[in-house]
Design a protein around this motif. Structure first.
Motif, PDB file in Angstrom:
ATOM      1  N   ALA A 166      -1.558   3.618  -5.995  1.00 34.61           N
ATOM      2  CA  ALA A 166      -1.556   2.859  -4.745  1.00 34.61           C
ATOM      3  C   ALA A 166      -0.474   1.785  -4.713  1.00 34.61           C
ATOM      4  O   ALA A 166      -0.309   1.105  -3.697  1.00 34.61           O
ATOM      5  N   SER A 235      -0.463   3.356   4.380  1.00 35.23           N
ATOM      6  CA  SER A 235      -1.524   4.164   3.767  1.00 35.23           C
ATOM      7  C   SER A 235      -2.249   4.855   4.907  1.00 35.23           C
ATOM      8  O   SER A 235      -2.612   4.211   5.890  1.00 35.23           O
ATOM      9  N   ASP A 279       2.698  -2.209  -0.632  1.00 32.75           N
ATOM     10  CA  ASP A 279       1.999  -0.976  -1.013  1.00 32.75           C
ATOM     11  C   ASP A 279       0.539  -1.261  -1.374  1.00 32.75           C
ATOM     12  O   ASP A 279      -0.391  -0.605  -0.874  1.00 32.75           O
ATOM     13  N   SER A 282      -1.490  -2.231   1.728  1.00 33.99           N
ATOM     14  CA  SER A 282      -1.775  -1.176   2.718  1.00 33.99           C
ATOM     15  C   SER A 282      -3.023  -0.402   2.275  1.00 33.99           C
ATOM     16  O   SER A 282      -3.880  -0.059   3.091  1.00 33.99           O
ATOM     17  N   THR A 283      -3.155  -0.186   0.966  1.00 31.77           N
ATOM     18  CA  THR A 283      -4.348   0.488   0.451  1.00 31.77           C
ATOM     19  C   THR A 283      -5.584  -0.402   0.642  1.00 31.77           C
ATOM     20  O   THR A 283      -6.618   0.050   1.134  1.00 31.77           O
TER      21      THR A 283
END
Ligand code: AMP
Ligand code: MG
Length: 333
Positions: A166, A235, A279, A282-283
């Motif tokens: 992730a 995501s 990153d 977003s998860t």
């Protein structure tokens, strides 16, 4: 005498002009290509005198980043070694794991890299994807949050395995950014799967980025955003999934239940100056849902665009520069 001075001045002006044009010409030299790393296609479009050299180094570095640090399957990678009993790690990855632990804690463990057992159990994206039994799920999430890092030492409780899936692509964007800086590149777009680095030495340069229609093709944007240099990660529940008895099971898990997150969102796009942060968040935001994501995004000074299951598009407060590109979607704030 006067004529000579004028001539000399004219020659000087012409020389400076030629130098400026040549500099501009070389700086606008560009190089575009793509390669495979981190289980995805990395595409780069770079402007600058040393665009090609920068591309070559980005390609080498990202392959190494995967093979020697992030990969769960390469026996040479630090994550593989930690998952198989090693406890010490090099200083640079130790720093990364400390930043990751900080994001885990601030996200209230909606982002949790200790979910390796759970991702293996579900196998989403592999040929052996399946709906596990409830007891398998509860044993796979047990202690996932409890891994620790202290200095260069990592402590994984029994049965806990790390999975940096992730965050890895965002980390890749940060590596790429350092290389672009080293080669004094002017501007670049480097896409590492769902994480994109928008790089520019011109603080006024504006990039136009499409946010994918979760039910559409990769080139069918639901919305378009215009933003300055940053990292953008998306995501989405559409990226990897399987269906059983009419129900879709996607690859982003709620660590508190061990089942795919059901937060009412199809995708979250996070914009941050850091690839790792964009990153990881977003998860996290896909797990948390719109309301609960807002304080977390604020804490990291990040912005986001959310697409709900009903095709509603929402943004963090004061987000400007978003346009709906597909009439099936509605902007609601
Ligand atoms: P991304 O596409 O960046 O949201 O990452 C999804 C990948 O991260 C999955 O394929 C899993 O390997 C892993 N993952 C799934 N759920 C989580 C979670 N809640 N926190 C951290 N990693 C996760
Ligand atoms: Mg992510």
């Amino acid at each position: 005498m006067k004529n000579k001075v004028i001539t000399a001045a004219a020659v000087l002006c012409a020389t400076v002009l030629v130098a400026i044009i040549a500099f501009d010409f070389f700086m606008s030299a560009s190089f575009s290509a793509s390669f495979i790393a981190m289980n995805t296609t990395v595409s780069a479009d770079i402007k600058g005198l040393k665009a090609e050299e920068a591309y070559r180094e980005i390609s080498e570095e990202l392959k190494e980043l995967d093979a020697f640090l992030l990969s769960r399957t390469s026996e040479d990678s630090q994550i593989y070694k930690l998952n198989n009993g090693k406890t010490d790690i090099d200083p640079e990855p130790a720093k990364l794991l400390s930043s990751i632990k900080d994001i885990e804690e601030k996200s209230n463990f909606s982002f949790c890299v200790g979910l390796g057992q759970l991702t293996d159990l579900w196998g989403i994206g592999t040929d052996s994807a399946r709906l596990p039994r409830a007891d398998e799920i509860s044993s796979a999430i047990k202690d996932a949050e409890k891994w620790q890092i202290s200095g260069n030492t990592v402590d994984l409780p029994d049965g806990v395995k790390l999975d940096l899936g992730a965050a890895g692509k965002g980390i890749g964007c940060d590596y790429a950014s350092d290389i672009l800086q080293k080669y004094k590149c002017k501007s670049a777009v480097v896409a590492v799967g769902g994480s994109v680095l928008l790089y520019s030495t011109d603080k006024d340069e504006v990039f136009t980025i499409g946010i994918r229609n979760p039910k559409g093709d990769i080139n069918e944007p639901a919305a378009i955003i215009e933003i300055k240099a940053c990292c953008v990660s998306t995501s989405g529940t559409y990226e990897r999934f399987f269906e059983q008895d009419g129900k879709r099971y996607h690859h982003i898990f709620d660590p508190s239940t061990g089942y795919p997150a059901e937060s009412g969102l199809q995708s979250v796009t996070v914009i941050s100056s850091s690839g790792l942060v964009s990153d990881a968040l977003s998860t996290a935001c896909l797990v948390l849902g719109f309301e609960e994501s807002l304080p977390l995004l604020k804490e990291f000074d990040a912005q986001a665009v959310f697409i709900t299951d009903e095709n509603k598009v929402m943004t963090t407060p004061d987000f400007e520069g978003l346009k709906i590109a597909d009439s099936n979607f509605t902007l609601v704030n």
